[in-house]
Design a protein around this motif. Sequence first.
Motif, PDB file in Angstrom:
ATOM      1  N   ALA A 161       0.845  -1.192   0.000  1.00  0.00           N
ATOM      2  CA  ALA A 161       0.000   0.000   0.000  1.00  0.00           C
ATOM      3  C   ALA A 161       0.880   1.242   0.000  1.00  0.00           C
ATOM      4  O   ALA A 161       1.780   1.379   0.829  1.00  0.00           O
ATOM      5  CB  ALA A 161      -0.902   0.002   1.216  1.00  0.00           C
ATOM      6  N   VAL A 162       0.620   2.136  -0.950  1.00  0.00           N
ATOM      7  CA  VAL A 162       1.365   3.397  -0.971  1.00  0.00           C
ATOM      8  C   VAL A 162       0.978   4.220   0.259  1.00  0.00           C
ATOM      9  O   VAL A 162       1.790   4.912   0.852  1.00  0.00           O
ATOM     10  CB  VAL A 162       1.042   4.166  -2.264  1.00  0.00           C
ATOM     11  CG1 VAL A 162       1.726   5.510  -2.267  1.00  0.00           C
ATOM     12  CG2 VAL A 162       1.459   3.349  -3.469  1.00  0.00           C
ATOM     13  N   TRP A 163      -0.279   4.094   0.641  1.00  0.00           N
ATOM     14  CA  TRP A 163      -0.756   4.787   1.832  1.00  0.00           C
ATOM     15  C   TRP A 163      -0.986   3.722   2.918  1.00  0.00           C
ATOM     16  O   TRP A 163      -2.034   3.093   2.952  1.00  0.00           O
ATOM     17  CB  TRP A 163      -2.056   5.523   1.526  1.00  0.00           C
ATOM     18  CG  TRP A 163      -2.555   6.407   2.610  1.00  0.00           C
ATOM     19  CD1 TRP A 163      -2.051   6.558   3.866  1.00  0.00           C
ATOM     20  CD2 TRP A 163      -3.688   7.272   2.552  1.00  0.00           C
ATOM     21  NE1 TRP A 163      -2.773   7.454   4.580  1.00  0.00           N
ATOM     22  CE2 TRP A 163      -3.788   7.920   3.797  1.00  0.00           C
ATOM     23  CE3 TRP A 163      -4.621   7.573   1.563  1.00  0.00           C
ATOM     24  CZ2 TRP A 163      -4.794   8.838   4.078  1.00  0.00           C
ATOM     25  CZ3 TRP A 163      -5.618   8.485   1.850  1.00  0.00           C
ATOM     26  CH2 TRP A 163      -5.699   9.114   3.097  1.00  0.00           C
ATOM     27  N   ALA A 439      -1.542   7.674  -7.365  1.00  0.00           N
ATOM     28  CA  ALA A 439      -2.778   8.210  -7.934  1.00  0.00           C
ATOM     29  C   ALA A 439      -2.406   9.357  -8.866  1.00  0.00           C
ATOM     30  O   ALA A 439      -1.392  10.031  -8.666  1.00  0.00           O
ATOM     31  CB  ALA A 439      -3.677   8.703  -6.805  1.00  0.00           C
TER      32      ALA A 439
ATOM     33  N   SER B 293      -8.381   5.813  -7.794  1.00  0.00           N
ATOM     34  CA  SER B 293      -6.978   6.075  -7.468  1.00  0.00           C
ATOM     35  C   SER B 293      -6.776   6.275  -5.970  1.00  0.00           C
ATOM     36  O   SER B 293      -5.722   5.924  -5.449  1.00  0.00           O
ATOM     37  CB  SER B 293      -6.424   7.253  -8.268  1.00  0.00           C
ATOM     38  OG  SER B 293      -7.338   8.293  -8.331  1.00  0.00           O
ATOM     39  N   LEU B 294      -7.787   6.765  -5.287  1.00  0.00           N
ATOM     40  CA  LEU B 294      -7.649   6.881  -3.830  1.00  0.00           C
ATOM     41  C   LEU B 294      -7.655   5.513  -3.170  1.00  0.00           C
ATOM     42  O   LEU B 294      -6.795   5.192  -2.343  1.00  0.00           O
ATOM     43  CB  LEU B 294      -8.816   7.701  -3.267  1.00  0.00           C
ATOM     44  CG  LEU B 294      -8.540   9.161  -2.990  1.00  0.00           C
ATOM     45  CD1 LEU B 294      -9.784   9.819  -2.433  1.00  0.00           C
ATOM     46  CD2 LEU B 294      -7.389   9.314  -2.002  1.00  0.00           C
ATOM     47  N   MET B 296      -7.059   2.644  -4.461  1.00  0.00           N
ATOM     48  CA  MET B 296      -5.872   1.907  -4.895  1.00  0.00           C
ATOM     49  C   MET B 296      -4.689   2.129  -3.951  1.00  0.00           C
ATOM     50  O   MET B 296      -3.962   1.199  -3.629  1.00  0.00           O
ATOM     51  CB  MET B 296      -5.517   2.381  -6.304  1.00  0.00           C
ATOM     52  CG  MET B 296      -4.219   1.888  -6.860  1.00  0.00           C
ATOM     53  SD  MET B 296      -3.873   2.720  -8.426  1.00  0.00           S
ATOM     54  CE  MET B 296      -2.895   4.102  -7.874  1.00  0.00           C
ATOM     55  N   LEU B 297      -4.553   3.364  -3.468  1.00  0.00           N
ATOM     56  CA  LEU B 297      -3.404   3.685  -2.616  1.00  0.00           C
ATOM     57  C   LEU B 297      -3.394   2.885  -1.325  1.00  0.00           C
ATOM     58  O   LEU B 297      -2.349   2.681  -0.719  1.00  0.00           O
ATOM     59  CB  LEU B 297      -3.414   5.178  -2.252  1.00  0.00           C
ATOM     60  CG  LEU B 297      -3.248   6.155  -3.397  1.00  0.00           C
ATOM     61  CD1 LEU B 297      -3.260   7.577  -2.862  1.00  0.00           C
ATOM     62  CD2 LEU B 297      -1.942   5.891  -4.119  1.00  0.00           C
ATOM     63  N   THR B 298      -4.576   2.451  -0.871  1.00  0.00           N
ATOM     64  CA  THR B 298      -4.651   1.801   0.437  1.00  0.00           C
ATOM     65  C   THR B 298      -4.727   0.284   0.337  1.00  0.00           C
ATOM     66  O   THR B 298      -4.845  -0.381   1.357  1.00  0.00           O
ATOM     67  CB  THR B 298      -5.895   2.285   1.195  1.00  0.00           C
ATOM     68  OG1 THR B 298      -7.048   1.940   0.418  1.00  0.00           O
ATOM     69  CG2 THR B 298      -5.867   3.777   1.408  1.00  0.00           C
ATOM     70  N   GLN B 299      -4.688  -0.261  -0.881  1.00  0.00           N
ATOM     71  CA  GLN B 299      -4.863  -1.717  -1.004  1.00  0.00           C
ATOM     72  C   GLN B 299      -3.569  -2.469  -0.734  1.00  0.00           C
ATOM     73  O   GLN B 299      -2.495  -2.005  -1.072  1.00  0.00           O
ATOM     74  CB  GLN B 299      -5.423  -2.063  -2.379  1.00  0.00           C
ATOM     75  CG  GLN B 299      -6.830  -1.542  -2.587  1.00  0.00           C
ATOM     76  CD  GLN B 299      -7.757  -1.911  -1.443  1.00  0.00           C
ATOM     77  OE1 GLN B 299      -7.957  -3.078  -1.144  1.00  0.00           O
ATOM     78  NE2 GLN B 299      -8.302  -0.913  -0.767  1.00  0.00           N
ATOM     79  N   VAL B 304      -5.838  -6.895  -6.150  1.00  0.00           N
ATOM     80  CA  VAL B 304      -6.936  -5.981  -5.826  1.00  0.00           C
ATOM     81  C   VAL B 304      -6.495  -4.538  -6.091  1.00  0.00           C
ATOM     82  O   VAL B 304      -7.256  -3.716  -6.601  1.00  0.00           O
ATOM     83  CB  VAL B 304      -7.387  -6.183  -4.363  1.00  0.00           C
ATOM     84  CG1 VAL B 304      -8.447  -5.169  -3.994  1.00  0.00           C
ATOM     85  CG2 VAL B 304      -7.922  -7.589  -4.172  1.00  0.00           C
ATOM     86  N   MET B 305      -5.222  -4.261  -5.773  1.00  0.00           N
ATOM     87  CA  MET B 305      -4.698  -2.930  -6.076  1.00  0.00           C
ATOM     88  C   MET B 305      -4.811  -2.665  -7.580  1.00  0.00           C
ATOM     89  O   MET B 305      -5.277  -1.593  -8.001  1.00  0.00           O
ATOM     90  CB  MET B 305      -3.235  -2.862  -5.618  1.00  0.00           C
ATOM     91  CG  MET B 305      -2.602  -1.493  -5.710  1.00  0.00           C
ATOM     92  SD  MET B 305      -2.021  -1.073  -7.356  1.00  0.00           S
ATOM     93  CE  MET B 305      -0.405  -1.782  -7.342  1.00  0.00           C
TER      94      MET B 305
END
Lengths: 844, 533
Positions: A161-163, A439, B293-294, B296-299, B304-305
């Motif tokens: 996860a990037v975040w 993103a 895109s938001l 995606m950042l948390t996957q 799944v990402m």
Amino acid sequence: MSSEKSSQVIKFPGARKNKPVVQQAVQRSLRRVAPVWPLDGFVAVNPFLGIADEGFSVAARRVSLACEARMYMTPEFYVSALDRQRVKPEDVEEAIQIVGDCEGVSAEHLGAELANGAATEVRALPTVASVARELANTDWPSHVVERISHWASGYFDVGQAVWPSPFRELSPFRAWLAEMRIDCSDVVLGINEAQKILAELPEDAAEACEWCLNRLSIPEDVVELYLHRLQMTIGGWVAYARFKSWQQELAGSEPELIVDMLAIRLSWELLILRGGVAQGIELAWRRSITGCNADSLLAQPVSRAERALEIAQTAYEFAWQRELVSQLQASPVSSPATRPDVQAIFCIDVRSEVLRRALEQVSETTETLGFAGFFGLPIEYIPLADQQGSAHCPVLLTPAVRVRETVHGQTEELSNRLLRRVKLARQLKRGWRSFKNSAVSSFTFVESFGLTYALKLAAHSLRLSRPEPNPRFRGLPPRFASDLGPQVRAVDGTSESVGFTRQVDFAENMLAGMSLKSNFARIVMLTGHASSSTNNAHASGLDCGACGGQSGEASARLAAAILNDQQVRAALISRGYCIPEDTFFLAALHNTTTDAVELFDIDELPVTHRSDLQGLRANLDQAGALARTERSAALMLDPERATLSEMLSRANDWSQVRPEWGLAGCAGFVAAPRSMTCKLDLKGRCFLHSYDHTQDVEFRTLELIMTAPMIVASWISLQYYASTVDNRVYGSGNKVLHNVVGGSVGVFEGQGGDLRVGLPLQSVDNGDGPVHEPLRLSVFLAAPITAINRVLEKHQHVRDLVDNGWLHLFAIYDEGKVIVRYRGELQWDAFSPASVQNSQMHQH
Amino acid sequence: MESLLSSGALVSLIWLLAGFPISGDLRTSTYRWQMSVQLAIGLVAVGLSSFTLFRAMSVDAQAFAAPGLAGTLLSFGTNRLSAVLLITVSFIGLIVVRYSHAYLAGEAAQGRFLSVLCQTLAGVTLFVCAGNVWLLLVAWFFINRSMQRLICFYPERRTIVLAARKKRFVSRCSEVALLVAAITLWKIAGTSDIAEINAVASSLPVETHDFGLWASSAVCLALAAVFMCAQFPTHSWLTEIADAPTPVSALLHAGVVNAGGILLLRFSDVMTNSGVAMFLLIVIGGVSALYGSLVMLTQRSVKVMLAYSTVAQMGFMLLQCGLGVFGSATLHIVAHSLYKAHAFLASGSIVDVARGNGLLGREATPRIGSVIFGFAVATTLFLGFTRVSGASFAQHPAIIGFGLVMCMGAMHLVVQSSRGASRVIAALRAAGASVLLGAIYFSLQAVCEEFFEAAVAPPAPLATASAFFFAIVLAMFALITSLQWALPWLQKRRFWQVFWVHTSNGFYINQISNQFLQLPPRERNGDITRTIG
């Protein structure tokens, strides 16, 4: 889904202090689930680690109660083995004798008995979630796994996860609580009272466990089994948490993270019980859990069906042992050699056996030895330009020294400049990855560079390139790739590399460990091993397990450098090891996928040894070809197609799910002089450790072998065993569905569910059925039984393994002519000679 | 021959042929022989697609528009657009087929899998070059049906059954929308031929009634596209497709979800006529791009990402369609297909990245200097671009807007690269890379616009509401980009912690839709997925 008002929910009596019995049960349950290592160092673990203190058949009952796992193959498997004469009646008879208490199961009726018993299966202990499923017609067990897995994958993520999770600095339970108090899933799932329950929960994991247990009213004697059951519902994540706490546990402390995981799972039970998801759940739950009685569940007489399976499995193992024993006894003992030209030391890994045999076949004057592939050097190896490295030693050990990777043949200034260059290249690469995966910028990336992926797709499909470069060479200009190697001595004298006395100690241990005291050859080849595969999430599982799932190159090169050091050799003389001046130690790497052997640091080889080197190279090439031919059948290749280039192309194929078979087939462990086994075709199924008990004065080496390599081998064999008999629980399922979690934490099978542990189905099964024959390890030690008994008495965990039937132990006497079997309680039996002769007769 | 069938139709037939039943497994020589034949047929399909492009380029696009049995149900329209898409689909198809031979070795149903895979490719290629709406409709139905069969390759897995049920629901919606659109267009244009429909549409006066039949058919087309492209909030099946084998995901993300976009490209003249339909696309596409895109950042799992990334990319593509830059949308479809097919097929390699310490997500906040430098680089790029292209916001708002997105990407590249000990050199190198990036981006855009000029509708003037919403989306893009630099700071803020929890759950869309399409619970615990052997 019913949403009953809480006023109608029956209340149990309030908090009562847990009794010590319960606390002990909680403590015991914390070690029931075995750890799993992440994919960047995927070493084998005994999946039954937490239940090895019990007998195999009791454990089988326990795991079926805890997760409906099987510990035997299906009855049909054994019936077919009986039909094919793979298991002979005399094996069954002997198995009946050994297993004992068979309630009239006889050899001739075993097949029928197995066929009848197929339907009997033990149901797992109920959980609140499973009771709710029956009651509310909603799949609560899956919901719970899904929700916990969602949290855990975020919490344990190492960089997918990037975040990342903002709560990952907290303890697992606190992080979970923090997340759950925000999460709205409870509303979607219809747990109306969730936030109220969560608000009341104690923040401390241990207290929360107690809090929940008090409210779940579990009968005292079922607590341990119930907690084991709960852990197994999220077994993968508990196993990963166990890995995280493994280092502390090595130092003897409690597995704290498991308490957290337990608290989370218990809280979910409470959420379902009191959350108002189903009418009458409290009553239904009380009815099902009070009906359980651990003693009666675990200790009730084993059914005939279970007995039959146990007998069949044991007979299946006896059949294999009988073959090996007759081979060992029939094998001519090779005469003690004069000085060999080359001594090639390989890892004990079963894959080495094939190449060793081929090498000996090609060259009469080559002697091979077996030793753990990390050569006794417990190092942490720090890759070039990195701050931290990974342990290149068995997971039972903690690294004692840190060794850096460096680029050889450079002046200090040049190498510093190179280092800066590598760091810069890596930083830019990270920036690029961030640009690619973030993103918004990913839109630009796709529009500008998406078309270039046509070339990549073509190149990967033609096996010309791989999706990610080999991690070792990141940022390094290609011309320096061959100069990478371990730095033996620190340039500036810091403590990071190996100090001199340590080097001498290591050298002594190494030579003692492989019983190499005299008769050194001109070239002693120290051969580590590694695999090569592309786009393979489980690639490190094919690398050297003794090196912590890494390549054995660093260890071999370090070992060779130490043993070539004149000062070290001088110091060794006083310790009784006299290495001739013309002996040169040569580091090598056996590529187990291609069976090619790469040699290192040959420019340090004296000119006098050049011709020896040429001969060795030719022999290695020939031996490699022989080994490839032998392995071709299992790889679904025609023998004549099993060339080096074909193997290389297989290794570079990004769609290949079976680049090699790894340690599939492993069944035996032999610690004996090579002279006893060198005339035998062991079919790549035995771990071979060189051991000469006449040199082992105080049996220290024997103790070391039985507490380290033997344990590791049994872990590997049990991992393959478990992944074969029940891939659902102990394996990671189908590789074509694998979805890597958290960067390298592990895999999901599909989009979610629990983290999967163990080996993929493709590693043990070729489509027609299991390629790995599930056999418990048979250990053959060429040592006096008194010495073996002494080791067993000293080390309880080793004794647990053998006494409880997790491996078979044999002692070899008289150069293989007499073999005795360990029967438990430090008692030994002669290996029934009649049956051996019988089997020999069958062979002829 | 040419009068009977266009070469595009032949490609489709060839893929149907490639789907011959294969028996045995990789060990047998018969299987290897059949595999070679299948790959050879696939190669022919790629070759013929290239030939189609060659022809389409040499012949005037309009004149070449409708060979085949013109006026009948079997008419085919082959132009540059369909030729480029044919090549893309056939190429990716060939790669995926080759991949599946080794990847699925040992699966009992491997032969059937490969057949259905090739049939799906036949469907997609037919869809790309169908000349009339009825054939298009048939292809659309066919793609959905065969995709459904691929998705359910392991019908015993409950998660995939649930995902397939959702997918079926969404597919039915898209089919109904397309059916309505087809009938309406046929009625009002008086022809079923797509090229003729487009011709009629483009000859209409620009400001037609927004609620007329043309507009409603455009809205139906837009809806069909939105359903096919897994747009928010109908995306949840896409993230659950990871329960099908990797090649299915690769094909789905690379060649099937973008069929929605292809549909819009093929009816671009109809679309540009309707301000409502275009606004719908801007809203749904913009929201999905932001949402995808938001989330995606948390996957935390790679597949799944990638699925959420597809939601975002498809949203971005629909946004482009909604703004009338169909040339850019075509580029996006092709480039994304290649990229995403690779990303899925190579998804096991993430462990190599991890082994090389290459994973992201633990970066410190960048220095203010690098942000200023990045901003300067991005601004320079932007000014250079407007100067060279001569585009202005008043005349070409869409082009300027997407140019801004590109500059945000370039700035992100510079900021994220300028770290570590030699950050000045890194920053300079990244700035160089950004300039290169800008050059590639703008020249590709220019090339595409010119290349597909005759095949798609020219950009239409933007309605105020559309421009306004686009501006909001751009502002959100800028916000998200800068948020990513401030992550370490966000981690400690309560608001963002709460936001993170909801985002990581995809704002509960999957769970809510699961509640609607719930399956009865299974008898026993755990998924038994033993299908090998």
